[in-house]
Each structure stands twice: as C-alpha cells, then as structure tokens.
Design an enzyme around this catalytic site. Structure first.
Site, PDB file in Angstrom:
ATOM      1  N   CYS A 100       0.843  -1.191   0.000  1.00  0.00           N
ATOM      2  CA  CYS A 100       0.000   0.000   0.000  1.00  0.00           C
ATOM      3  C   CYS A 100       0.886   1.252   0.000  1.00  0.00           C
ATOM      4  O   CYS A 100       1.810   1.358   0.811  1.00  0.00           O
ATOM      5  CB  CYS A 100      -0.898  -0.014   1.234  1.00  0.00           C
ATOM      6  SG  CYS A 100      -1.917   1.462   1.389  1.00  0.00           S
ATOM      7  N   CYS A 132      -5.893  -3.015   0.593  1.00  0.00           N
ATOM      8  CA  CYS A 132      -5.171  -2.880   1.852  1.00  0.00           C
ATOM      9  C   CYS A 132      -6.131  -3.199   2.999  1.00  0.00           C
ATOM     10  O   CYS A 132      -7.190  -2.572   3.107  1.00  0.00           O
ATOM     11  CB  CYS A 132      -4.626  -1.468   1.987  1.00  0.00           C
ATOM     12  SG  CYS A 132      -3.819  -1.174   3.572  1.00  0.00           S
ATOM     13  N   CYS A 174      56.773 -34.754 -16.911  1.00  0.00           N
ATOM     14  CA  CYS A 174      55.495 -34.994 -17.578  1.00  0.00           C
ATOM     15  C   CYS A 174      55.175 -36.481 -17.525  1.00  0.00           C
ATOM     16  O   CYS A 174      56.002 -37.324 -17.853  1.00  0.00           O
ATOM     17  CB  CYS A 174      55.553 -34.516 -19.029  1.00  0.00           C
ATOM     18  SG  CYS A 174      54.023 -34.817 -19.933  1.00  0.00           S
ATOM     19  N   ASP A 215      38.571 -21.179   2.327  1.00  0.00           N
ATOM     20  CA  ASP A 215      39.381 -21.670   3.432  1.00  0.00           C
ATOM     21  C   ASP A 215      40.200 -22.904   3.055  1.00  0.00           C
ATOM     22  O   ASP A 215      40.883 -23.476   3.898  1.00  0.00           O
ATOM     23  CB  ASP A 215      38.508 -21.967   4.652  1.00  0.00           C
ATOM     24  CG  ASP A 215      37.495 -23.065   4.389  1.00  0.00           C
ATOM     25  OD1 ASP A 215      37.194 -23.321   3.207  1.00  0.00           O
ATOM     26  OD2 ASP A 215      37.006 -23.660   5.365  1.00  0.00           O
ATOM     27  N   GLU A 216      40.153 -23.319   1.792  1.00  0.00           N
ATOM     28  CA  GLU A 216      40.951 -24.450   1.332  1.00  0.00           C
ATOM     29  C   GLU A 216      42.041 -23.943   0.399  1.00  0.00           C
ATOM     30  O   GLU A 216      41.927 -22.857  -0.172  1.00  0.00           O
ATOM     31  CB  GLU A 216      40.052 -25.453   0.609  1.00  0.00           C
ATOM     32  CG  GLU A 216      39.023 -26.070   1.546  1.00  0.00           C
ATOM     33  CD  GLU A 216      38.211 -27.152   0.871  1.00  0.00           C
ATOM     34  OE1 GLU A 216      38.770 -27.865   0.022  1.00  0.00           O
ATOM     35  OE2 GLU A 216      37.027 -27.264   1.191  1.00  0.00           O
TER      36      GLU A 216
END
Length: 106
Positions: free
Chosen positions: A4, A20, A67, A86-87
């Site tokens: 409203c 309303c 390789c 956090d890693e």
C-alpha cells in the site's frame, strides 16, 4: 507482491483487486505479473584453452617438471582458487612439449 502506498501494508488479493486491509486502499490487479528471468550461464568450466595459453605467454612460470605422458622436463604452472576460500588453491601444470595438463590439489 505489492504494498500500500499510504500505510505500507502488504496488499491482499480480492477477486482481481488488490486491497489494503488497514486503510482500505484498492488497486486493480495487473493482467500479468512480470518476472525477470536470470541470465543463463554456461555451466561448462574451462580452465584454460589454447588461445588463453597463447595470450598468456610470458605470464606463467616455467618450471622443472616430469610430464607423465612424454617425460619432458619443462612445463608451465598456474594456480586458481577452485574450492572454498578456506581451502588451498589448485595448481595446474602443463607440459611445454605435448601440452598435457594436470592439477595438484595440495
């Protein structure tokens, strides 16, 4: 969901009208509600392709490697944060001879 403009109460749906419950303000309900679609993103995750490698010449570090495919002793490495903050970051290695790419999670 609309509110409203007079008393900022949420308008209720009453047979095609929005009203309303507090001040009895009435508004016609729009024909269709407009919903925005989020942009679709490509879910493929491409770390680095040939064009990226060619553009980044000189930016990556040349290191001594072994390789797994061709036993070349020279390669490039780069790192990206592919997991949560956090890693540790993921290190990628690419052989300069055969372009074989692998990663190290440690």
């Amino acid at each position: 969901m609309e509110f409203c403009p007079k008393c900022e109460v949420r308008l209720k749906n009453d047979n095609g009208l929005l009203s309303c419950p507090k001040c009895k303000y009435v508004k016609e309900k729009p024909d269709k509600s407009i919903k925005e679609k989020p942009e679709e993103t490509n879910s493929e995750f491409l770390v680095m392709d040939e064009s990226d490698l060619n553009q980044a010449k000189g930016l990556e570090s040349t290191i001594k490697i072994d390789c797994e495919k061709c036993h070349n002793q020279e390669g490039v490495c780069w790192s990206l944060q592919t997991r949560s903050a956090d890693e540790p970051e993921t290190r990628f290695y690419r052989c300069t001879k055969c372009n074989y790419t692998w990663r190290d999670y440690t």
